[in-house]
Design an enzyme around this catalytic site. Structure first.
Site, mmCIF file in Angstrom:
data_model
loop_
_atom_site.group_PDB
_atom_site.id
_atom_site.type_symbol
_atom_site.label_atom_id
_atom_site.label_comp_id
_atom_site.label_asym_id
_atom_site.label_seq_id
_atom_site.Cartn_x
_atom_site.Cartn_y
_atom_site.Cartn_z
ATOM 1 N N VAL A 1 0.833 -1.209 0.000
ATOM 2 C CA VAL A 1 0.000 0.000 0.000
ATOM 3 C C VAL A 1 0.868 1.258 0.000
ATOM 4 C CG1 VAL A 1 -1.783 1.287 1.257
ATOM 5 C CG2 VAL A 1 -1.924 -1.198 1.091
ATOM 6 N N CYS A 2 1.962 1.220 0.715
ATOM 7 C CA CYS A 2 2.867 2.377 0.739
ATOM 8 C C CYS A 2 3.448 2.623 -0.649
ATOM 9 C CB CYS A 2 3.994 2.158 1.741
ATOM 10 S SG CYS A 2 3.422 1.911 3.432
#
Length: 166
Positions: A59-60
């Site tokens: 997600v980062c």
């Protein structure tokens, strides 16, 4: 202190993130070339602060790619991706992902950014890292948008953040 989750389990931060209408605190972070960068280095530009635990999570990485892509279309706007990753890891990530429109900055030296912005995780498996936060600042560092994602594994609301700059 914010009460958020990581993988559905409770996680807490040490404070509260800057809110809309406030002035973002100055900071000193480390760039990929190990130079120091502060918020004042970006004065006169609008800024998206894309803050996350690590570029080594899906997600980062996705948020960095998304804001990098969108940044090319935004006038007078800098995207600052901030984590506690070492600058070497950030540089490797940028090269592998062709991140050209975002600046990656590290809070690895003393963690003061995470403390001053109230977003350091104080519990969970990510204790000591940053929670997922997006702040949009105007040219004078006034907060236009403030989001702390309630579940660290969720992506931020890109459209809402970007809408404040249109």
């Amino acid at each position: 202190m914010a009460k958020i989750t990581l993988g559905g389990s409770p996680a807490e931060t040490l404070g509260t993130i800057p809110q809309v209408g406030t002035i973002a605190p100055n900071f000193t972070l480390v760039a990929k070339d190990l130079s120091s960068k502060s918020l004042s280095d970006y004065e006169g530009h609008r800024k998206i602060l894309n803050i996350f635990p690590s570029v080594d999570t899906n997600v980062c990485a996705q948020s960095a790619r998304k804001f990098n892509q969108e940044a090319s279309d935004l006038e007078n706007t800098k995207v600052l991706c901030i984590s506690k990753d070492l600058p070497f890891a950030q540089a490797r990530f940028c090269a592998a992902e062709n991140i050209e429109n975002a600046v990656l900055l590290s809070d690895f030296r003393d963690g003061s950014f995470g403390k001053d912005y109230g977003l350091t995780l104080t519990s969970s498996g990510f204790e000591g890292l940053h929670s997922r936060v997006v702040l949009v600042l105007d040219e004078n560092n006034k907060v236009l948008y403030s989001e702390q994602v309630p579940e660290i594994g969720q992506e931020p609301n890109y459209d809402a953040a970007l809408k404040t700059l249109c």
